[in-house]
Design a protein around this motif. Structure first.
Motif, PDB file in Angstrom:
ATOM      1  N   ARG A 150       0.954  -1.048  -0.071  1.00 27.78           N
ATOM      2  CA  ARG A 150      -0.174   0.307   0.215  1.00 27.78           C
ATOM      3  C   ARG A 150       0.440   1.283   0.135  1.00 27.78           C
ATOM      4  NH1 ARG A 150      -4.365   2.153   4.541  1.00 27.78           N
ATOM      5  NH2 ARG A 150      -4.966   3.963   3.212  1.00 27.78           N
ATOM      6  N   TYR A 164      -1.610  10.868  -1.829  1.00 24.58           N
ATOM      7  CA  TYR A 164      -2.703  10.157  -1.593  1.00 24.58           C
ATOM      8  C   TYR A 164      -3.409   9.427  -3.140  1.00 24.58           C
ATOM      9  CZ  TYR A 164      -6.591   7.673   0.743  1.00 24.58           C
ATOM     10  OH  TYR A 164      -7.152   6.568   0.930  1.00 24.58           O
ATOM     11  N   ASN A 168      -6.330   4.560  -2.874  1.00 26.64           N
ATOM     12  CA  ASN A 168      -5.873   4.354  -1.624  1.00 26.64           C
ATOM     13  C   ASN A 168      -4.066   3.320  -1.038  1.00 26.64           C
ATOM     14  OD1 ASN A 168      -6.837   4.588   0.697  1.00 26.64           O
ATOM     15  ND2 ASN A 168      -6.961   2.129   0.927  1.00 26.64           N
TER      16      ASN A 168
END
Length: 252
Positions: A150, A164, A168
């Motif tokens: 991530r 960002y 996600n």
């Protein structure tokens, strides 16, 4: 919740590294991820090597780490490289040879210096004749779609950023511990500037899907570091260290 300290681009600045390590220790953070470019510069390469040996952390190779080895092996030269080679011990050079180009950590982080494929390219920024610009979301989503972790960690630009993405994922550049600005070369001359002289790093707090990020700026004796760079014959680095931006006489 687990907390991680993310550092990058020390560039031989032992005073800045000590300030960052002291701040990390004061927060009780045990896991440090280091994105490379440890030793090259106008300051104290071997002193930094000793500090890294005393403070275990996950480390990868940066472009100047690779260049040091290329210079030692005989097929690379660069201003200031002879001084760095002479300062580094055999132990430190052997350690450089062990570093991977990329790494992963805790199924959460993908760790690279520049981009996943190259230690000498920028992941977040495009250099143009009109300046340096951050890539848009669509480009970065496509650029990193093959990475399952991530959080993507990158350094190399020395400019601290958090991006960002719409899928996600997060791309984090912690900025530079030891060199807050530099003059880039290539197709275009350009300035990379963090605009403060502080030693920079980032903290990631992970609690399941909740990710909190702090960009940390540490005060240290940058006047002393600047004087050391000047004493070692590097007036440009002396100014970069003192101001964190490009002096008017060096602007492209």
């Amino acid at each position: 919740m687990k907390s991680y300290a993310i550092i990058s681009d020390i560039h031989g600045n032992s005073l800045a590294l000590q300030a960052v390590l002291d701040d990390i220790r004061s927060r009780g953070i045990k896991t440090i991820i280091n994105l490379g470019d440890h030793f090259f510069g106008a300051l104290e390469s071997e002193a930094v090597a000793g500090m890294l040996r005393e403070n275990p952390m996950l480390c990868i190779s940066g472009n100047t780490d690779r260049e040091i080895l290329q210079a030692i092996d005989g097929d690379f030269t660069k201003d200031g490289m002879d001084r760095v080679k002479a300062d580094l011990s055999a132990q430190s050079i052997a350690w450089l040879r062990t570093l991977p180009n990329t790494e992963t950590c805790d199924d959460l982080f993908f760790v690279c210096h520049g981009t996943p494929e190259s230690d000498d390219e920028y992941l977040l920024e495009q250099v143009t004749e009109h300046g340096v610009f951050v890539y848009n979301d669509d480009y970065l989503v496509e650029r990193t779609k093959h990475i399952k972790e991530r959080i993507i960690l990158c350094g190399h630009t020395h400019v601290n950023r958090v991006i960002y993405l719409s899928n996600n994922k997060i791309i984090l550049n912690p900025g530079s511990v030891g060199l807050p600005a530099y003059l880039g070369t290539g197709q275009y001359r350009f300035s990379m500037e963090s605009n403060t002289p502080h030693a920079k790093y980032a903290v990631v707090h992970a609690d399941g899907d909740a990710i909190n990020i702090e960009q940390v700026l540490c005060t240290y004796n940058w006047h002393k570091a600047s004087e050391a760079a000047l004493k070692n014959g590097n007036e440009k680095w002396s100014k970069f260290l003192l101001y964190g931006r490009m002096p008017k006489d060096l602007r492209p």
